[in-house]
Design a protein around this motif. Structure first.
Motif, PDB file in Angstrom:
ATOM      1  N   LEU A  11      15.775 -19.166  36.123  1.00  0.00           N
ATOM      2  CA  LEU A  11      16.838 -18.595  36.488  1.00  0.00           C
ATOM      3  C   LEU A  11      16.862 -17.151  36.876  1.00  0.00           C
ATOM      4  CD1 LEU A  11      19.204 -19.974  33.391  1.00  0.00           C
ATOM      5  CD2 LEU A  11      19.280 -20.489  36.049  1.00  0.00           C
ATOM      6  N   GLN A  12      15.876 -16.592  35.891  1.00  0.00           N
ATOM      7  CA  GLN A  12      15.572 -15.055  36.561  1.00  0.00           C
ATOM      8  C   GLN A  12      15.043 -15.093  37.952  1.00  0.00           C
ATOM      9  OE1 GLN A  12      13.011 -14.363  33.029  1.00  0.00           O
ATOM     10  NE2 GLN A  12      14.482 -13.068  32.060  1.00  0.00           N
ATOM     11  N   ARG A  13      13.912 -16.105  38.082  1.00  0.00           N
ATOM     12  CA  ARG A  13      13.512 -16.028  39.759  1.00  0.00           C
ATOM     13  C   ARG A  13      14.563 -16.101  40.584  1.00  0.00           C
ATOM     14  NH1 ARG A  13       8.605 -19.192  38.508  1.00  0.00           N
ATOM     15  NH2 ARG A  13      10.219 -20.954  38.520  1.00  0.00           N
ATOM     16  N   ILE A  14      15.451 -17.012  40.424  1.00  0.00           N
ATOM     17  CA  ILE A  14      16.544 -17.187  41.445  1.00  0.00           C
ATOM     18  C   ILE A  14      17.417 -15.882  41.668  1.00  0.00           C
ATOM     19  CG2 ILE A  14      18.832 -18.417  41.382  1.00  0.00           C
ATOM     20  CD1 ILE A  14      17.533 -20.741  40.274  1.00  0.00           C
ATOM     21  N   GLY A  15      17.417 -15.286  40.710  1.00  0.00           N
ATOM     22  CA  GLY A  15      18.205 -13.712  40.706  1.00  0.00           C
ATOM     23  C   GLY A  15      19.393 -13.866  39.913  1.00  0.00           C
ATOM     24  N   PHE A  16      19.553 -14.577  38.626  1.00  0.00           N
ATOM     25  CA  PHE A  16      20.583 -14.417  37.962  1.00  0.00           C
ATOM     26  C   PHE A  16      20.476 -12.898  37.155  1.00  0.00           C
ATOM     27  CE2 PHE A  16      23.228 -18.135  37.182  1.00  0.00           C
ATOM     28  CZ  PHE A  16      22.741 -18.763  38.353  1.00  0.00           C
ATOM     29  N   ASP A  17      21.716 -12.154  36.915  1.00  0.00           N
ATOM     30  CA  ASP A  17      21.734 -11.009  36.351  1.00  0.00           C
ATOM     31  C   ASP A  17      21.376 -10.998  34.762  1.00  0.00           C
ATOM     32  OD1 ASP A  17      22.608 -10.013  38.915  1.00  0.00           O
ATOM     33  OD2 ASP A  17      24.713 -10.596  38.513  1.00  0.00           O
ATOM     34  N   LYS A  18      21.875 -12.004  34.159  1.00  0.00           N
ATOM     35  CA  LYS A  18      21.709 -11.958  32.882  1.00  0.00           C
ATOM     36  C   LYS A  18      21.019 -13.208  32.506  1.00  0.00           C
ATOM     37  CE  LYS A  18      24.688 -11.542  28.696  1.00  0.00           C
ATOM     38  NZ  LYS A  18      26.065 -11.469  28.344  1.00  0.00           N
ATOM     39  N   VAL A  19      20.165 -13.284  31.890  1.00  0.00           N
ATOM     40  CA  VAL A  19      19.549 -14.556  31.395  1.00  0.00           C
ATOM     41  C   VAL A  19      18.966 -14.526  30.071  1.00  0.00           C
ATOM     42  CG1 VAL A  19      17.609 -16.133  31.858  1.00  0.00           C
ATOM     43  CG2 VAL A  19      18.578 -15.113  33.585  1.00  0.00           C
ATOM     44  N   GLU A  20      19.185 -15.196  29.158  1.00  0.00           N
ATOM     45  CA  GLU A  20      18.989 -15.102  27.491  1.00  0.00           C
ATOM     46  C   GLU A  20      18.612 -16.545  27.175  1.00  0.00           C
ATOM     47  OE1 GLU A  20      22.084 -12.691  25.137  1.00  0.00           O
ATOM     48  OE2 GLU A  20      23.242 -13.800  26.697  1.00  0.00           O
ATOM     49  N   VAL A  21      17.604 -16.420  26.463  1.00  0.00           N
ATOM     50  CA  VAL A  21      17.128 -17.675  25.380  1.00  0.00           C
ATOM     51  C   VAL A  21      17.992 -17.289  23.876  1.00  0.00           C
ATOM     52  CG1 VAL A  21      15.361 -18.863  24.295  1.00  0.00           C
ATOM     53  CG2 VAL A  21      15.153 -18.134  26.628  1.00  0.00           C
ATOM     54  N   ILE A  22      19.131 -18.024  23.762  1.00  0.00           N
ATOM     55  CA  ILE A  22      19.930 -17.831  22.446  1.00  0.00           C
ATOM     56  C   ILE A  22      19.360 -18.555  21.420  1.00  0.00           C
ATOM     57  CG2 ILE A  22      21.895 -17.748  21.532  1.00  0.00           C
ATOM     58  CD1 ILE A  22      22.927 -17.684  24.642  1.00  0.00           C
ATOM     59  N   ALA A  23      18.793 -17.946  20.125  1.00  0.00           N
ATOM     60  CA  ALA A  23      18.613 -18.599  19.053  1.00  0.00           C
ATOM     61  C   ALA A  23      19.748 -19.231  18.669  1.00  0.00           C
ATOM     62  CB  ALA A  23      17.751 -17.567  18.040  1.00  0.00           C
ATOM     63  N   THR A  24      19.347 -20.352  17.817  1.00  0.00           N
ATOM     64  CA  THR A  24      20.446 -21.061  17.155  1.00  0.00           C
ATOM     65  C   THR A  24      19.774 -21.604  15.849  1.00  0.00           C
ATOM     66  OG1 THR A  24      19.924 -23.363  17.950  1.00  0.00           O
ATOM     67  CG2 THR A  24      21.210 -22.107  19.266  1.00  0.00           C
ATOM     68  N   GLN A  25      20.734 -22.395  14.832  1.00  0.00           N
ATOM     69  CA  GLN A  25      19.902 -22.896  13.620  1.00  0.00           C
ATOM     70  C   GLN A  25      18.825 -24.015  14.035  1.00  0.00           C
ATOM     71  OE1 GLN A  25      20.760 -22.563  10.501  1.00  0.00           O
ATOM     72  NE2 GLN A  25      22.216 -20.675  10.953  1.00  0.00           N
ATOM     73  N   GLY A  26      19.098 -24.441  15.366  1.00  0.00           N
ATOM     74  CA  GLY A  26      18.245 -25.586  15.699  1.00  0.00           C
ATOM     75  C   GLY A  26      17.288 -24.945  16.869  1.00  0.00           C
ATOM     76  N   HIS A  27      17.157 -25.877  18.153  1.00  0.00           N
ATOM     77  CA  HIS A  27      16.816 -25.334  19.341  1.00  0.00           C
ATOM     78  C   HIS A  27      17.462 -24.321  20.162  1.00  0.00           C
ATOM     79  CE1 HIS A  27      13.764 -28.474  18.226  1.00  0.00           C
ATOM     80  NE2 HIS A  27      14.629 -29.419  18.394  1.00  0.00           N
ATOM     81  N   PRO A  28      16.795 -23.486  20.887  1.00  0.00           N
ATOM     82  CA  PRO A  28      17.630 -22.420  21.576  1.00  0.00           C
ATOM     83  C   PRO A  28      18.383 -22.940  22.755  1.00  0.00           C
ATOM     84  CG  PRO A  28      15.208 -22.336  22.037  1.00  0.00           C
ATOM     85  CD  PRO A  28      15.303 -23.275  21.081  1.00  0.00           C
ATOM     86  N   LEU A  29      19.485 -22.198  22.936  1.00  0.00           N
ATOM     87  CA  LEU A  29      20.255 -22.443  24.283  1.00  0.00           C
ATOM     88  C   LEU A  29      19.736 -21.431  25.312  1.00  0.00           C
ATOM     89  CD1 LEU A  29      23.655 -22.434  22.494  1.00  0.00           C
ATOM     90  CD2 LEU A  29      22.796 -24.448  23.707  1.00  0.00           C
ATOM     91  N   VAL A  30      19.655 -21.744  26.511  1.00  0.00           N
ATOM     92  CA  VAL A  30      19.494 -20.856  27.573  1.00  0.00           C
ATOM     93  C   VAL A  30      20.651 -20.723  28.445  1.00  0.00           C
ATOM     94  CG1 VAL A  30      18.191 -20.443  29.749  1.00  0.00           C
ATOM     95  CG2 VAL A  30      17.112 -22.037  27.814  1.00  0.00           C
ATOM     96  N   TYR A  31      20.950 -19.261  28.441  1.00  0.00           N
ATOM     97  CA  TYR A  31      22.251 -18.807  29.245  1.00  0.00           C
ATOM     98  C   TYR A  31      21.754 -17.896  30.274  1.00  0.00           C
ATOM     99  CZ  TYR A  31      26.463 -16.712  30.351  1.00  0.00           C
ATOM    100  OH  TYR A  31      27.865 -16.213  30.839  1.00  0.00           O
ATOM    101  N   GLY A  32      22.365 -18.249  31.491  1.00  0.00           N
ATOM    102  CA  GLY A  32      22.285 -17.190  32.536  1.00  0.00           C
ATOM    103  C   GLY A  32      23.691 -17.234  33.317  1.00  0.00           C
ATOM    104  N   GLU A  33      23.929 -15.897  33.873  1.00  0.00           N
ATOM    105  CA  GLU A  33      25.232 -15.668  34.623  1.00  0.00           C
ATOM    106  C   GLU A  33      24.818 -14.686  35.961  1.00  0.00           C
ATOM    107  OE1 GLU A  33      27.710 -13.953  31.704  1.00  0.00           O
ATOM    108  OE2 GLU A  33      27.399 -11.831  32.397  1.00  0.00           O
ATOM    109  N   TRP A  34      25.603 -15.052  36.970  1.00  0.00           N
ATOM    110  CA  TRP A  34      25.764 -14.430  38.110  1.00  0.00           C
ATOM    111  C   TRP A  34      27.215 -14.298  38.564  1.00  0.00           C
ATOM    112  CZ3 TRP A  34      27.755 -14.607  43.093  1.00  0.00           C
ATOM    113  CH2 TRP A  34      26.987 -13.806  43.861  1.00  0.00           C
ATOM    114  N   LEU A  35      27.901 -13.264  38.461  1.00  0.00           N
ATOM    115  CA  LEU A  35      29.137 -13.152  38.405  1.00  0.00           C
ATOM    116  C   LEU A  35      29.726 -12.090  39.562  1.00  0.00           C
ATOM    117  CD1 LEU A  35      29.984 -12.901  34.651  1.00  0.00           C
ATOM    118  CD2 LEU A  35      30.105 -14.871  36.063  1.00  0.00           C
TER     119      LEU A  35
END
Lengths: 454, 454
Positions: A49-73
């Motif tokens: 997602l970062q390579r594509i050019g998303f502005d904000k990319v996060e690996v979000i910790a959870t109680q289990g496996h992480p979520l990956v979030y990205g946004e381009w607004l």
């Protein structure tokens, strides 16, 4: 040829390499020993997602496996789409039935074979590559995009449910898009208008306090395996009817157009499935057409029975404990928590005397019915028509994507279920594969969908 | 104290060491990877017979695991006894339920814990030690002795059956003695007057040609696990009645003395078994007393069901194939081959439509009824009375010792079934053990039995 088309065509090989790299990571979410791999697969998605050019990319910790979030607004005035996928995969047992190693992507006959090739790394990656292609050609996306990728779809999806329920505001959007479904065939584009929910349970039966020898105790000892056979045979009969009092009470009548489609089966889909399964006849409720049975009827399946001895040869053991994994698929309006209570009661009522029964709800998810008239469904319909040269058909899918119901419930947005899997992709089975033609057509379709939506 | 008694008392520790050495060899006959261990256990037995002073000791090659044969025939005019035992053991799964490693003999609370401690290395070794003691004290045995030890008792016993059927002359004798049975308690000496036969089968159900995803195929796909549940529930109901047409037809009516014993249960054995199993009630055919059910009624048990997914978490697979291991215990006169045919037919009749069913006969053995009046049984009765200080009781045992029926059929001799196991010895289960007191009392009893027989 448009610039977009040219870009996609020129980069097909690299797109496939990006998929292969992701597939090599054995991100089995249900096996604790693979937790590190699951995280590595999340980070792989975030880097893309970062390579594509998303502005904000996060690996979000959870109680289990992480979520990956990205946004381009950066498309003011344009709609916002929330895109969902999952980077976790099913276990690979029985591993000896794979023709090539389950985590070594292998190309044969125009398909890529690997666990996750279709479900859901292949389908998620094609969305990423559509985004990349749009960004590369235009320097921007035609709509605002939020991407949310989870790593627990095959393990109950608790973390994403918790996240969406507790953090709905940042996920605000005009439509959600999920690329995790099938078409009936490579020349039959389809959109999914309904999904079944699920409860996945474990029924544990305890007999004696320890394993017993059948020569000494046979005739007086409770046999948990026999008790499970009794319970299961009472829950579902040979005609496919499920005997859980109350189960069918809230079932919503199907629309006439759906009933007509199921009756006519214009694509001869039931026969194709019969042939593909290699069976002489379909089983189940004969008073309902096969297409209705796989998409809109509640079903009950046993997935495994543990306990006792299953090795080579003969061991005359009466096991102390046996367990069965049993799931129900639930059409919309059958609420998973309510159905679990009915199931639990039915299991206890079905149990023979002399054993102790425990029923566990391993996970549940709700079904969904999608409205055909919303702008996102119209844009998707048009995109499929452009790529495949024909109108898509509208199907209900028998599988469960709990997150679709969740987006619908919490974000109050239409959910577009447009996927490029094929019926013989061996989901959750040995030799899972994905059609390369579908992968590349999927990239083109998703790019057009986002353009149409703008 | 007699010389014999003194010798046994002085050598108890070394007798136990000899047993421990044998127990450490993991001679699991059903697992091909243990074939070398099985052979090592055979050679261990042969060496012990040589050390005792047997004239002729052989390890006899077979199609499967070897037989161990030894003879000492220097008592002209005296009877000849054929002694049987087995040196192979059951698998150890589930290994995590063992408190100490299954092949490390461990002494706790007057018991020796190890796979095979009772079944049947402990019981065979005590016979060897009785022979050794007699030979050491008298320089000879009181009777002629032939010893035949097999390594496939837990794997169907095909080789010994073939050997006895094709080579009966060298085995000619006046009585056979098998030390592989139980007493109801440590102060209740017993002789076995009847054994059940067995058929051990595998029922394989094939549905589709490959594993399927329940979301896509649930509702039309045959589920082999569900089909097995249907079949098993039809074969045996909740009341313990077996629905195999013809099964009960040839059942021999029990003698009045047996029926009285079962009804009265003077030792309160059924209640002891209930407590030992840790269950609130005994299951099975209420119209027959518990003691009859475990010893003289046909029983049907499921030992394991393979197929699908039994790992941690959730996998929504409909397996292509599932298998169940099912055995029946057969009172005398129910011939294993005939009953297998009835069973096979009943399974096919019970199978739901849409699946293919294969029934395999993994092994079978016949039951037996022993005559109480023959001299060998009288000698054994007297020996138990001398060692335990009370009259033995006469019991039928529910387990199967096919070789007993074989000796009876081919060699036409009475078969003495005198063993020193206890009900809580965990045969075929984790934490198998043998009482040291029973081991030492067994040595004394067997020595007296051979003296009495002379």
């Amino acid at each position: 040829m448009t610039q977009l088309e040219t870009y996609i065509t020129e980069h097909e090989e690299r797109f496939l390499d990006d998929l292969k790299g992701w597939l090599r990571i054995p991100s089995i979410s249900t096996l604790p020993e693979h937790a590190g791999d699951v995280r590595a697969a999340a980070e792989y998605a975030a880097r893309d997602l970062q390579r594509i050019g998303f502005d904000k990319v996060e690996v979000i910790a959870t109680q289990g496996h992480p979520l990956v979030y990205g946004e381009w607004l950066n498309a003011p005035g344009k709609p916002t789409v929330l895109i969902y996928g999952h980077y976790d995969v099913q276990p690979v047992d029985p591993v000896e039935l794979w023709d090539t190693p389950p985590f070594e992507p292998t190309i044969r006959n125009g398909n890529i074979y690997c666990r996750g090739a279709c479900d859901d790394k292949g389908q998620t990656m094609l969305v990423f590559k559509a985004l990349e292609s749009l960004m590369a050609v235009d320097g921007k996306l035609p709509v605002n995009v939020k991407v949310l990728i989870e790593g627990e779809e095959e393990a109950g999806g608790e973390s994403i449910e918790h996240y969406v329920r507790t953090t709905p505001e940042p996920l605000g959007c005009d439509a959600a898009f999920i690329c995790d479904t099938h078409m009936p065939g490579p020349e039959t584009p389809a959109l999914i208008t309904g999904l079944r929910g699920i409860i996945y349970t474990e029924v544990e039966v305890q007999g004696a306090r320890r394993d017993l020898h059948s020569g000494t105790y046979g005739g007086i000892a409770p046999n948990p395996l026999h008790a499970l056979a009794i319970i299961i045979s009472k829950l579902k009969d040979e005609q496919g009817h499920i005997h859980i009092p109350g189960l069918y009470d809230k079932l919503r009548p199907a629309a006439q157009v759906e009933r007509d489609f199921w009756e006519k089966d214009p694509l001869n889909f039931a026969e194709a499935l019969r042939e593909e399964m290699g069976v002489s006849q379909l089983v189940g409720e004969v008073e309902h057409p096969p297409l209705e049975r796989i998409s809109a009827r509640p079903t009950l399946e046993v997935h495994g029975i543990a306990g006792g001895f299953i090795g080579e040869g003969a061991k005359t053991v009466i096991p102390a404990v046996a367990k069965a994994k049993i799931s129900l698929r639930l059409p919309p309006d059958l609420i998973s928590k309510e159905i679990f209570r009915l199931f639990e009661k039915a299991v206890h009522n079905a149990a023979p005397e002399g054993v102790n029964v425990t029923v566990r709800n391993l996970h549940g998810g709700e079904g969904l019915v999608v409205d055909l008239d919303n702008p996102a469904m119209v844009a998707a319909t048009q995109a499929l028509k452009e790529t495949y040269g024909k109108e898509p058909i509208y199907l209900r899918e028998g599988g469960s994507i709990p997150v679709a119901a969740l987006f619908n419930e919490i974000l109050h947005v239409p959910v577009v279920l447009m996927g490029f899997g094929l019926p013989d992709d061996n989901l959750h089975a040995p030799n899972e594969k994905y059609s390369l033609a579908q992968f590349y057509r999927g990239i083109r379709t998703v790019a057009r969908f986002l353009q149409n939506l703008a």
